[in-house]
Design an enzyme around this catalytic site. Structure first.
Site, PDB file in Angstrom:
ATOM      1  N   SER A 197       0.832  -1.204   0.000  1.00 57.73           N
ATOM      2  CA  SER A 197       0.000   0.000   0.000  1.00 57.73           C
ATOM      3  C   SER A 197       0.871   1.259   0.000  1.00 57.73           C
ATOM      4  O   SER A 197       1.705   1.430  -0.891  1.00 57.73           O
ATOM      5  CB  SER A 197      -0.971  -0.039   1.183  1.00 57.73           C
ATOM      6  OG  SER A 197      -1.999   0.901   1.036  1.00 57.73           O
ATOM      7  N   HIS A 240      -8.403  -4.806  -0.676  1.00 57.20           N
ATOM      8  CA  HIS A 240      -7.104  -4.208  -0.394  1.00 57.20           C
ATOM      9  C   HIS A 240      -6.547  -4.794   0.903  1.00 57.20           C
ATOM     10  O   HIS A 240      -7.285  -5.039   1.850  1.00 57.20           O
ATOM     11  CB  HIS A 240      -7.256  -2.692  -0.266  1.00 57.20           C
ATOM     12  CG  HIS A 240      -5.952  -1.956  -0.107  1.00 57.20           C
ATOM     13  ND1 HIS A 240      -4.958  -2.004  -1.049  1.00 57.20           N
ATOM     14  CD2 HIS A 240      -5.483  -1.173   0.903  1.00 57.20           C
ATOM     15  CE1 HIS A 240      -3.933  -1.260  -0.648  1.00 57.20           C
ATOM     16  NE2 HIS A 240      -4.228  -0.754   0.544  1.00 57.20           N
ATOM     17  N   GLU A 277      -9.532  -3.338  -6.360  1.00 56.57           N
ATOM     18  CA  GLU A 277      -8.999  -2.278  -5.510  1.00 56.57           C
ATOM     19  C   GLU A 277      -9.129  -0.905  -6.154  1.00 56.57           C
ATOM     20  O   GLU A 277      -9.049  -0.764  -7.383  1.00 56.57           O
ATOM     21  CB  GLU A 277      -7.522  -2.542  -5.214  1.00 56.57           C
ATOM     22  CG  GLU A 277      -7.261  -3.765  -4.366  1.00 56.57           C
ATOM     23  CD  GLU A 277      -5.805  -3.880  -3.989  1.00 56.57           C
ATOM     24  OE1 GLU A 277      -5.354  -3.102  -3.120  1.00 56.57           O
ATOM     25  OE2 GLU A 277      -5.109  -4.742  -4.558  1.00 56.57           O
TER      26      GLU A 277
END
Length: 328
Positions: A147, A272, A242
């Site tokens: 991320s 995610h 996502e």
């Protein structure tokens, strides 16, 4: 088709986080919640934890049994630049270290809004320089992150390249955040549910906290907007469900266009951060196993290139004619 385990996870996350997303909880509350959730995480079997200090920054080693001493993975955890810690990612990083068979250094880089850009990037650079000072050659280091940590890993590559510093052997991005801009129109197209849109808007706010007075389109904040030439091999994993999916595809296409070797692995319908739930989601275990395959492939290619260079050097030496020294 996602596994039944993933479908259960998605239902649980929707039930747990949907109301929270609508209430827009304070950042301190979210930090406490993530740290509380970390209490249920454990270091995987045959991986050993060792606390350390990187020039005053808290860090820790996760060392798989039998990992070679000369190669290392530098891991930068996710959390939107505002959340996350050594605690929240210890289990994920442990299984990743075991999959790659690499001693892995994780750092507790500074978070926004208390420490905006470039604090996190400075800390990542500090850790990389520390590894070099510890005797690890750049070609024996890999960098990875999930991320925001994945975006930070890519920003570190760009920063090192532009500074003329030696680059690591490769980088790994697990659902990397490559564009902090996140236009609202794009979000509405990508987000399929109201709760997902609220979550995305919250994440965009975190990006603003990290950027502070720096434009969100700055290339070290949004790597997709940078010049991507002369980067090492990259592995990027993303789910087509996502919010970050389209930006990751754009980044991949842009990098490949300038000759960067990018391995893109797209998973179908996953949430995610699905990697964090590797203990009971089979797609997460598959993804992390593929990261290990990628790492071994990078080392194998590196060793093959070195063997070719050595053979060429030996051939050049043997082809040099013998010239006796003149008698005096």
């Amino acid at each position: 088709m996602p596994s039944p385990q993933h479908l259960l996870l998605k239902q649980f996350l929707a039930a747990a986080t949907g109301p929270l997303a609508r209430q827009r909880p304070r950042l301190t509350t979210m930090r406490l919640a993530t740290e509380a959730a970390a209490l249920f995480q454990f270091v995987p079997w045959n991986v050993f934890l060792e606390e350390t200090d990187v020039d005053g920054m808290a860090a820790e080693w996760l060392r798989p049994a039998g990992a070679p001493a000369g190669r290392v993975l530098l891991y930068l955890h996710g959390g939107g630049y505002v959340l996350g810690s050594l605690n929240t990612h210890r289990s994920l990083v442990g299984v990743l270290a075991r999959s790659c068979q690499l001693n892995t250094l994780v750092i507790n880089y500074r978070k926004a809004p208390e420490y905006p850009f470039p604090a996190a990037l400075d800390d990542a650079r500090l850790a990389y320089d520390w590894l070099l000072a510890e005797g690890y050659a750049a070609h024996n280091i890999m960098v990875a992150g999930d991320s925001a940590g994945g975006g930070l890993a890519l920003a570190l590559l760009l920063h090192l390249r532009d500074a003329g510093q030696p680059l690591p052997a490769a980088a790994i991005g697990l659902s990397p955040w490559t564009d902090l801009v996140l236009p609202t129109a794009t979000l509405r197209q990508v987000c399929r549910e109201e709760s997902q849109l609220l979550e995305a808007l919250e994440i965009r706010g975190w990006g603003g906290m990290y950027a502070h007075e720096t434009p969100l389109a700055h290339p070290l904040l949004s790597p997709v907007r940078a010049q991507l030439h002369d980067l090492p091999p990259l592995l990027i994993q993303i789910s087509d469900a996502e919010v970050l999916h389209d930006d990751v595809l754009h980044f991949t296409q842009k990098a490949r266009a300038v000759g960067v070797p990018v391995t893109l692995q797209v998973f179908g319908g996953l949430v995610h951060w699905w990697h964090l739930f590797w203990r009971f989601v089979p797609e997460a275990r598959l993804a992390l196993a593929q990261v290990g395959d990628f790492a071994r492939g990078v080392w194998a290619a590196q060793e093959a290139a070195q063997a070719v260079a050595e053979r060429a050097s030996q051939k050049a030496r043997s082809a040099t004619p013998y010239r006796p020294r003149p008698q005096v």
